[in-house]
Design an enzyme around this catalytic site. Structure first.
Site: not given
Ligand SMILES: [Zn+2]
Length: 321
Positions: A53, A56, A147, A210
């Site tokens: 992404h 990020e 991420h 994350e």
């Molecule tokens: Zn992500």
């Protein structure tokens, strides 16, 4: 910002695409795709991906200094390694994606989406990763896909692990704790994520990490990533577990909330945090006549997001294991 990143964001390939130093040899396979093979024989292979992404940026900032040191021969690595800058075009614009979410397309699912920069990138990444895993026969294969999340979270750092028939490598789970992850979420079904692709097709132990909230380049509070960075650098040097961590909490996915139509309503506010608990009977979302209801005594929400295309995930519900 570093050579590998700058070159990749400039578009295309550098003039020199391979080289070696006292620790091994590197090859620049394609845009944002770099491999390193250490001189010393190793029985482990590691795929590190960041920027799937494009907004990020923290994992990119965390990893790139080390990659530059690797290319400069300043650090060694104990793994055959692939580093992937997931979505260079989106990273350049610091947008999550340009057309559709890349991290829903792996495992050939890109074929079901209209042609876009993401469907092309998914196809290219699948080819590169397939070649990488097939080139070696290392018994240990790990994939860390790093991420940052859109929302605030009751667990600021956590991992999402793909569905897998075989148990996970215990050292892998231990390392995720060392990396500062407070919670591990175990998927119960296949998904279109990059980490799932490595797990399903190449039997890698893999995790979507994350690591905090998404911010722009230069605005990341990198000290909040220090534990992860330290564990990652130790891992690259060959230290897999230090057992300095609090063991993470384990969760499993109980249900997915899917948006199926334009009538979809998610009964959560925009600032609902990840891992917010809901009690049995609560109506989580409505989509025409269909309602999503909490079934267990308590379920915790992850990645609530009503603004997705019909057919895609608007949230996951979890139970503690
Ligand atoms: Zn992500």
């Amino acid at each position: 910002m570093g050579y590998f990143l700058t070159q990749t964001l400039a578009g295309g390939m550098p003039s020199v695409t391979s080289g070696s130093n006292k620790y091994g040899s590197w090859q620049w396979w394609d845009e944002g795709i770099l491999t390193f093979t250490p001189c010393q024989k190793t029985d482990q292979a590691l795929l590190l991906s960041v920027g799937i992404h494009g907004n990020e940026t923290a994992p990119v900032e965390l990893l790139m200094p080390w990659v530059d040191d690797l290319l400069a021969g300043k650090v060694s690595v104990a793994w055959r390694l692939m580093v992937v800058l997931g979505h260079p075009a989106a990273l350049t614009e610091q947008k999550r994606y340009l057309h559709s979410d890349l991290n829903r397309m792996f495992g050939g699912r890109w074929q079901a989406f209209p042609d876009s920069p993401e469907t092309q990138r998914a196809q290219l990444l699948e080819q590169a990763v397939t070649r990488f895993w097939n080139e070696g026969h290392e018994p240990r294969r790990w994939h860390l896909d790093m991420h940052t999340a859109i929302r605030e979270s009751y667990h600021p750092r956590f991992g999402v692990l793909p569905f897998r028939e075989m148990p996970y490598d215990p050292e892998f789970l231990e390392w995720l704790g060392d990396a500062g992850l407070e919670a591990l979420v175990f998927h119960q079904k296949p998904a279109g994520t990059f980490s799932h692709f490595s797990c399903e097709h190449f039997n890698a132990s893999s995790c979507t990490l994350e690591l905090g909230k998404a911010r722009r380049f230069g605005e990341n509070a990198l000290e909040t990533f220090a534990t992860t960075q330290e564990a990652l650098y130790a891992l690259l040097a060959g230290v897999t577990a230090t057992q300095t961590h609090q063991p993470p909490l384990y969760y499993r996915v109980t249900q997915q909330i899917t948006r199926t139509s334009d009538n979809f309503i998610l009964h959560m506010s925009d600032d609902t945090r990840n891992f917010t608990p809901f009690t049995r009977g609560t109506c989580l979302a409505e989509d025409g006549i269909h309602q999503s209801i909490v079934q267990k005594e308590t379920e915790y929400v992850l990645f609530p997001n009503p603004n997705v295309a019909p057919g895609l995930r608007a949230g996951l519900m979890l139970a503690k294991i």
